[in-house]
Design an enzyme around this catalytic site. Structure first.
Site, PDB file in Angstrom:
ATOM      1  N   TYR A  84       0.877  -1.180   0.006  1.00  0.00           N
ATOM      2  CA  TYR A  84       0.177   0.100   0.108  1.00  0.00           C
ATOM      3  C   TYR A  84       0.683   1.021   0.075  1.00  0.00           C
ATOM      4  CZ  TYR A  84      -4.365  -2.393   0.416  1.00  0.00           C
ATOM      5  OH  TYR A  84      -5.437  -3.272   0.173  1.00  0.00           O
ATOM      6  N   LYS A 104       3.558 -15.064   4.589  1.00  0.00           N
ATOM      7  CA  LYS A 104       3.651 -16.152   3.677  1.00  0.00           C
ATOM      8  C   LYS A 104       5.228 -16.043   3.444  1.00  0.00           C
ATOM      9  CE  LYS A 104       2.213 -18.477   0.270  1.00  0.00           C
ATOM     10  NZ  LYS A 104       1.570 -19.888   0.123  1.00  0.00           N
ATOM     11  N   ASP A 132      -2.416 -18.296   3.631  1.00  0.00           N
ATOM     12  CA  ASP A 132      -3.437 -19.082   2.815  1.00  0.00           C
ATOM     13  C   ASP A 132      -4.106 -20.144   3.669  1.00  0.00           C
ATOM     14  OD1 ASP A 132      -0.913 -20.179   2.821  1.00  0.00           O
ATOM     15  OD2 ASP A 132      -1.046 -20.955   0.652  1.00  0.00           O
ATOM     16  N   ASP A 181      -6.096  -6.409   4.904  1.00  0.00           N
ATOM     17  CA  ASP A 181      -7.173  -5.963   4.113  1.00  0.00           C
ATOM     18  C   ASP A 181      -8.063  -7.159   3.604  1.00  0.00           C
ATOM     19  OD1 ASP A 181      -8.967  -4.047   2.691  1.00  0.00           O
ATOM     20  OD2 ASP A 181      -7.830  -3.872   0.878  1.00  0.00           O
ATOM     21  N   ASP A 211     -12.012  -8.517   5.368  1.00  0.00           N
ATOM     22  CA  ASP A 211     -13.259  -8.906   4.649  1.00  0.00           C
ATOM     23  C   ASP A 211     -13.839 -10.191   4.923  1.00  0.00           C
ATOM     24  OD1 ASP A 211     -13.105  -6.082   3.868  1.00  0.00           O
ATOM     25  OD2 ASP A 211     -13.830  -6.460   1.832  1.00  0.00           O
TER      26      ASP A 211
END
Ligand code: NAI
Ligand code: MG
Length: 330
Positions: A119, A166, A199, A223, A227
């Site tokens: 970002y 990750k 994941d 982010d 959600d």
């Protein structure tokens, strides 16, 4: 007297902020509200999405109450978070009684690093058809967010912090983040710590969300998983957030301007109202925050909701129900 910069933005941003202010006004709070413009409509009018006056107003305020903007989100909210150095993005996901969702007892707080990662906006077109993005992860920001997550766990009596990364693929950036989290964890022996690959964590969140209590992660992953977490408890209409810095803070629903329902007066005001209660807690108005949260939870439990939660009320209809409960009239 606290100075609150109110930036409603576009679409349902305006509708849900009106609703949240209406609820706040039911209580007697020493707040001075000052309005600022930002978003797609302002950009169309004057060519910039975040006018200097608005940025200045936000800088001078004690907190910003933000609605949502549309396509200019990167120029407005991402910029605001960076400019105000609100390094911690808190996104709680909590089940509500009476809401149809996968589970009925989820209670997770996501602590998202808010100042770096992808970002940063360091994107380039190297040559036609080839683009690049630079992912920045620093020890300093990782340590700051990890400490914030553990302190939050301590303060809220939570038992576990889980770091998501990750590091098997992003061997520099994610490995640094993971290693810093592991090191900070050693300073908090009373709080359990573990880390997962992002994941696998997404699968665990869907199948076994009780594994999680406080999640700490980098900006982009934060982010996405926030959600996901919102989806676990009934959708974006219920997902609030706070962006916390040393000197300032921004409180905003997680959702965007929702052009598909904007102007119809049916946006769920809960996410914005819960963002406002996060602001109250930030300022130490714990009783007031709890009162509003209880009135909202009771309203939802009794099915007095907007259509996204299966009810047939409009935004302001739901606000009236909440106010009735706040005043002890329902
Ligand atoms: P969105 O969050 O605006 O909407 C996604 C879906 O959830 C839509 O079907 C919408 O109707 C529904 N929804 C969202 N909030 C709701 C509420 N309070 N009550 C009932 N239903 C609700 O995300 P989308 O559609 O991806 O983006 C729309 C615009 O918002 C885009 O221009 C995007 O750039 C912007 N955006 C801005 C954000 C911000 O200002 N912080 C965050 C996310 C998106
Ligand atoms: Mg998002």
């Amino acid at each position: 007297m606290k100075r609150i910069a109110v930036v409603p933005g576009d679409g349902i941003g305006k509708e849900v902020i009106d609703a949240a202010l209406e609820v706040l006004n039911t209580l007697n709070l020493p707040f001075k509200y000052e309005w600022g413009e930002a978003g797609d409509a302002v950009k169309e009018k004057i060519g910039v999405a975040l006018p200097e006056e608005t940025l200045q107003l936000c800088r001078e305020s004690d907190a910003v109450l933000f609605g949502a903007v549309g396509e200019t989100a990167a120029d407005v909210i991402i910029k605001l978070r960076m400019e105000l150095q609100t390094f911690a993005n808190l996104r709680p996901a909590k089940s509500f009684k009476g809401v149809k969702a996968l589970y009925d007892s989820v209670d997770i707080v996501i602590v998202r690093e808010n100042t770096e990662c992808l970002y940063k906006g360091l994107e380039f077109e190297v040559t036609e058809g080839v683009t690049e993005s630079i992912r920045v992860i620093t020890k300093e920001a990782s340590e700051r967010i990890a400490r914030y997550a553990f302190e939050l766990a301590k303060r809220e009596g939570r038992k576990r912090v889980t770091a998501l990364h990750k590091a098997n693929v992003m061997r520099k950036t994610c490995a640094l983040f993971r290693d810093v989290c592991r090191a900070v964890a050693k300073d908090y022996p009373e709080i359990q710590f573990n880390d997962y690959y992002i994941d696998a964590a997404c699968m665990y969140m869907v199948m076994d969300p009780w594994r999680f209590d406080v999640i700490v992660t980098t900006n982009m992953f934060g982010d996405i998983v926030s959600d996901l977490a919102a989806g676990l408890v009934g959708g974006l209409g219920l997902a609030p957030s706070g962006n916390i810095g040393e000197e300032n803070a921004i409180f905003e629903p997680v959702h965007g301007s929702a052009p598909d329902i904007a102007g119809k007066g049916i946006a769920n005001p809960s996410a914005a109202i819960l963002s406002a209660t996060m602001m109250l807690k930030h300022f130490g108005y714990l009783n007031e925050a709890e009162k509003i949260e209880k009135a909202l939870a009771d309203t939802i439990a009794e099915g007095k909701t907007t259509p996204d939660l299966g009810g047939n009320l409009k935004t302001m209809g739901m606000v009236e129900e909440i106010q009735k409960r706040l005043k002890g009239e329902a």
